[in-house]
Design a protein around this motif. Structure first.
Motif, mmCIF file in Angstrom:
data_model
loop_
_atom_site.group_PDB
_atom_site.id
_atom_site.type_symbol
_atom_site.label_atom_id
_atom_site.label_comp_id
_atom_site.label_asym_id
_atom_site.label_seq_id
_atom_site.Cartn_x
_atom_site.Cartn_y
_atom_site.Cartn_z
ATOM 1 N N LEU A 1 -0.137 23.321 -4.780
ATOM 2 C CA LEU A 1 0.172 23.246 -6.209
ATOM 3 C C LEU A 1 1.296 24.226 -6.570
ATOM 4 O O LEU A 1 1.402 25.313 -5.987
ATOM 5 C CB LEU A 1 -1.063 23.573 -7.041
ATOM 6 N N LEU A 2 2.103 23.864 -7.537
ATOM 7 C CA LEU A 2 3.242 24.676 -7.941
ATOM 8 C C LEU A 2 2.845 26.107 -8.283
ATOM 9 O O LEU A 2 3.552 27.058 -7.949
ATOM 10 C CB LEU A 2 3.926 24.024 -9.157
ATOM 11 N N GLU A 3 1.705 26.275 -8.940
ATOM 12 C CA GLU A 3 1.320 27.585 -9.438
ATOM 13 C C GLU A 3 0.641 28.468 -8.399
ATOM 14 O O GLU A 3 0.252 29.601 -8.698
ATOM 15 C CB GLU A 3 0.393 27.438 -10.651
ATOM 16 N N ASP A 4 0.501 27.992 -7.162
ATOM 17 C CA ASP A 4 -0.195 28.786 -6.147
ATOM 18 C C ASP A 4 0.753 29.829 -5.545
ATOM 19 O O ASP A 4 1.904 29.514 -5.221
ATOM 20 C CB ASP A 4 -0.735 27.880 -5.039
ATOM 21 N N PRO A 5 0.275 31.064 -5.354
ATOM 22 C CA PRO A 5 1.163 32.118 -4.846
ATOM 23 C C PRO A 5 1.359 32.113 -3.343
ATOM 24 O O PRO A 5 2.191 32.868 -2.834
ATOM 25 C CB PRO A 5 0.444 33.403 -5.287
ATOM 26 N N GLN A 6 0.615 31.294 -2.600
ATOM 27 C CA GLN A 6 0.672 31.355 -1.135
ATOM 28 C C GLN A 6 1.486 30.234 -0.512
ATOM 29 O O GLN A 6 1.411 30.010 0.695
ATOM 30 C CB GLN A 6 -0.753 31.353 -0.571
ATOM 31 N N SER A 7 2.250 29.498 -1.297
ATOM 32 C CA SER A 7 3.187 28.515 -0.743
ATOM 33 C C SER A 7 4.342 28.350 -1.712
ATOM 34 O O SER A 7 4.333 28.903 -2.813
ATOM 35 C CB SER A 7 2.506 27.168 -0.484
ATOM 36 N N ARG A 8 5.326 27.572 -1.276
ATOM 37 C CA ARG A 8 6.461 27.279 -2.149
ATOM 38 C C ARG A 8 6.607 25.773 -2.346
ATOM 39 O O ARG A 8 7.698 25.257 -2.540
ATOM 40 C CB ARG A 8 7.748 27.880 -1.563
ATOM 41 N N LEU A 9 5.506 25.059 -2.279
ATOM 42 C CA LEU A 9 5.509 23.655 -2.658
ATOM 43 C C LEU A 9 5.364 23.561 -4.169
ATOM 44 O O LEU A 9 5.037 24.550 -4.839
ATOM 45 C CB LEU A 9 4.388 22.910 -1.930
ATOM 46 N N ALA A 10 5.598 22.381 -4.730
ATOM 47 C CA ALA A 10 5.692 22.263 -6.191
ATOM 48 C C ALA A 10 4.954 21.037 -6.699
ATOM 49 O O ALA A 10 5.447 20.302 -7.552
ATOM 50 C CB ALA A 10 7.163 22.224 -6.611
ATOM 51 N N MET A 11 3.750 20.815 -6.188
ATOM 52 C CA MET A 11 3.004 19.610 -6.537
ATOM 53 C C MET A 11 2.069 19.849 -7.709
ATOM 54 O O MET A 11 1.722 20.980 -8.040
ATOM 55 C CB MET A 11 2.216 19.127 -5.321
ATOM 56 N N SER A 12 1.648 18.765 -8.320
ATOM 57 C CA SER A 12 0.559 18.790 -9.297
ATOM 58 C C SER A 12 -0.684 18.215 -8.624
ATOM 59 O O SER A 12 -0.629 17.690 -7.508
ATOM 60 C CB SER A 12 0.916 17.950 -10.522
ATOM 61 N N GLY A 13 -1.802 18.293 -9.322
ATOM 62 C CA GLY A 13 -3.025 17.711 -8.780
ATOM 63 C C GLY A 13 -2.958 16.214 -8.585
ATOM 64 O O GLY A 13 -3.761 15.654 -7.818
ATOM 65 N N HIS A 14 -2.012 15.549 -9.230
ATOM 66 C CA HIS A 14 -1.868 14.105 -9.040
ATOM 67 C C HIS A 14 -1.560 13.773 -7.580
ATOM 68 O O HIS A 14 -1.980 12.723 -7.080
ATOM 69 C CB HIS A 14 -0.761 13.561 -9.944
ATOM 70 N N ALA A 15 -0.835 14.649 -6.899
ATOM 71 C CA ALA A 15 -0.527 14.410 -5.486
ATOM 72 C C ALA A 15 -1.807 14.370 -4.657
ATOM 73 O O ALA A 15 -2.004 13.483 -3.826
ATOM 74 C CB ALA A 15 0.411 15.491 -4.970
ATOM 75 N N HIS A 16 -2.691 15.342 -4.893
ATOM 76 C CA HIS A 16 -3.948 15.406 -4.147
ATOM 77 C C HIS A 16 -4.866 14.231 -4.498
ATOM 78 O O HIS A 16 -5.462 13.607 -3.613
ATOM 79 C CB HIS A 16 -4.660 16.714 -4.462
ATOM 80 N N LEU A 17 -4.980 13.948 -5.794
ATOM 81 C CA LEU A 17 -5.869 12.863 -6.207
ATOM 82 C C LEU A 17 -5.404 11.521 -5.653
ATOM 83 O O LEU A 17 -6.234 10.657 -5.327
ATOM 84 C CB LEU A 17 -5.951 12.800 -7.729
ATOM 85 N N GLY A 18 -4.104 11.346 -5.521
ATOM 86 C CA GLY A 18 -3.599 10.102 -4.949
ATOM 87 C C GLY A 18 -4.027 9.917 -3.506
ATOM 88 O O GLY A 18 -4.385 8.813 -3.084
ATOM 89 N N VAL A 19 -3.997 11.003 -2.735
ATOM 90 C CA VAL A 19 -4.469 10.927 -1.343
ATOM 91 C C VAL A 19 -5.963 10.650 -1.312
ATOM 92 O O VAL A 19 -6.447 9.799 -0.552
ATOM 93 C CB VAL A 19 -4.137 12.232 -0.595
ATOM 94 N N LEU A 20 -6.729 11.365 -2.125
ATOM 95 C CA LEU A 20 -8.176 11.167 -2.163
ATOM 96 C C LEU A 20 -8.537 9.727 -2.494
ATOM 97 O O LEU A 20 -9.333 9.091 -1.788
ATOM 98 C CB LEU A 20 -8.784 12.126 -3.190
ATOM 99 N N ARG A 21 -7.956 9.203 -3.548
ATOM 100 C CA ARG A 21 -8.285 7.830 -3.960
ATOM 101 C C ARG A 21 -7.855 6.810 -2.915
ATOM 102 O O ARG A 21 -8.525 5.789 -2.720
ATOM 103 C CB ARG A 21 -7.626 7.533 -5.303
ATOM 104 N N GLY A 22 -6.745 7.066 -2.242
ATOM 105 C CA GLY A 22 -6.292 6.138 -1.216
ATOM 106 C C GLY A 22 -7.191 6.116 0.006
ATOM 107 O O GLY A 22 -7.377 5.057 0.628
ATOM 108 N N LEU A 23 -7.765 7.258 0.345
ATOM 109 C CA LEU A 23 -8.589 7.344 1.552
ATOM 110 C C LEU A 23 -10.021 6.855 1.345
ATOM 111 O O LEU A 23 -10.660 6.374 2.294
ATOM 112 C CB LEU A 23 -8.633 8.793 2.051
#
Length: 374
Positions: A254-276
């Motif tokens: 997630l964008l707001e996480d201090p331990q990475s420099r990725l810039a995702m929202s929770g929609h990215a995660h939910l899309g994977v969950l729903r697809g699987l």
């Protein structure tokens, strides 16, 4: 008839911390429990208290010497220089703290129970799981034990012959890959930030042909994960035809996480969950990384809502907001006052982002491997 979704949790996570200076000082599992109850999504019949794995059970992946060292460190609250050098206990990443055996052993106990509970199918959430860096003879990357390995083993013992393990944490699942990269009945698919610790998980790592690693460039948003989902993750899992899926659901992308420099929202995660979810009769959702207490708590709660087929609210009611307003992030100077959206919603607005040419090339390379593999 599909069994109702169940949630494995424990109160040990409420008061346990790696230390006031450590990234895992923040509340996570307890926030998911409290927020889910405030939303009416976690009735008593859905909640299962996690057992704690006994030391001998840990020998199925971890060495007896390491397990003894971990137990001894918790008891004495100190380690010798020899133990620190050999087992990486008492380091800045893997410090000595009061529950350093009991807390990870609770995660493993939940993972072992999950395989049994999913014997006849169903959906299960274990937010205290996901410690995917743990290695057989040493702690690694905040992970003292490797509960995803035990989850896969337990699913196998209870009837799942083929298990797909998907990991969308910002950090590569080096410990799980060490355990299963040469097992033809386990599929490993990992997306993780490029050049992020532990700096493993290159596209070229193939194991027995069942390993698909996709490093994602820093700054990537939701569209990058959607590309990975539609052209690598879902095709690989569908082609594998698993009896069970384990999804490690680190929130550190997630964008707001201090331990990475990725810039995702929770929609990215939910899309994977729903697809699987439709791709196997047994589904186990684990936690993982996530070091912003509002980000991880909201995302993992929303994901539990998906598992129980709840409608995700656009705005939280006051009882749920109260849980989020009560969170503290001690020692974090960047966020002194959380944005209002972190207190009133479960999922932030979508963050599409650019898709780097390097990512498109890696996806194409993995697609070519998939064609040859199938």
């Amino acid at each position: 008839m599909t069994p109702p979704a169940r949630f494995i949790g424990s109160e040990i996570y409420r008061g346990s911390s790696y230390g006031d200076w450590h990234p895992l000082r923040v509340p996570r599992v307890s926030t998911v429990m409290d927020l889910s109850r405030a939303l009416g999504w976690l009735p008593p019949e859905a909640y299962i208290r996690s057992p704690r794995a006994k030391p001998v059970a840990l020998h199925a992946f971890h060495t007896p010497d390491y397990v003894d060292a971990l137990l001894g460190a918790e008891t004495s609250q100190q380690v010798t220089p020899e133990i620190r050098a050999r087992h990486h206990l008492g380091t800045p990443a893997n410090p000595v703290f009061s529950e350093m055996y009991r807390r990870p052993a609770t995660g493993v106990g939940g993972a072992l129970l999950a395989g049994e509970l999913l014997r006849h199918g169903g959906r299960l959430h274990l937010p205290g799981g996901g410690t995917h860096h743990g290695l057989p003879d040493r702690a690694n990357g905040f992970c003292y034990l490797n509960d995803p390995v035990f989850a896969i083993q337990s699913l196998r013992r209870h009837g799942a012959r083929r298990v797909a393990y998907v990991d969308i944490d910002a950090h590569h699942c080096d410990g799980v890959e060490a355990g299963f990269s040469h097992d033809p009945d386990t599929l490993l698919v990992s997306t993780h930030e490029e050049n992020r610790w532990p700096r493993t998980g290159a596209v070229e790592e193939e194991g027995a042909g069942q390993v698909f690693n996709l490093p994602i460039p820093s700054g990537s948003g939701d569209d990058a994960m959607a590309l990975a989902r539609d052209r690598v993750i879902l095709p690989a899992v569908a082609a594998f035809r698993p009896d069970a899926i384990v999804l490690q659901y680190g929130a550190d992308a997630l964008l707001e996480d201090p331990q990475s420099r990725l810039a995702m929202s929770g929609h990215a995660h939910l899309g994977v969950l729903r697809g699987l979810l439709p791709l196997a009769p047994r589904f186990l959702l684990l936690g993982g990384g996530g070091y912003n207490p509002w980000g991880v708590g909201r995302l993992w709660t929303a994901s539990w809502g998906v598992l129980v087929r709840a409608r995700l609210p656009e705005r939280l009611e006051p009882p749920a907001q109260a849980v989020l307003r009560g969170l503290k992030w001690h020692g974090q100077r960047r966020v002194t006052t959380p944005p209002e959206a972190w207190l009133t919603t479960l999922i932030d607005a979508a963050r599409p982002g650019e898709i780097a040419d390097a990512l498109r090339a890696r996806v194409a390379a993995l697609e070519a491997r998939l064609v040859a593999w199938v």
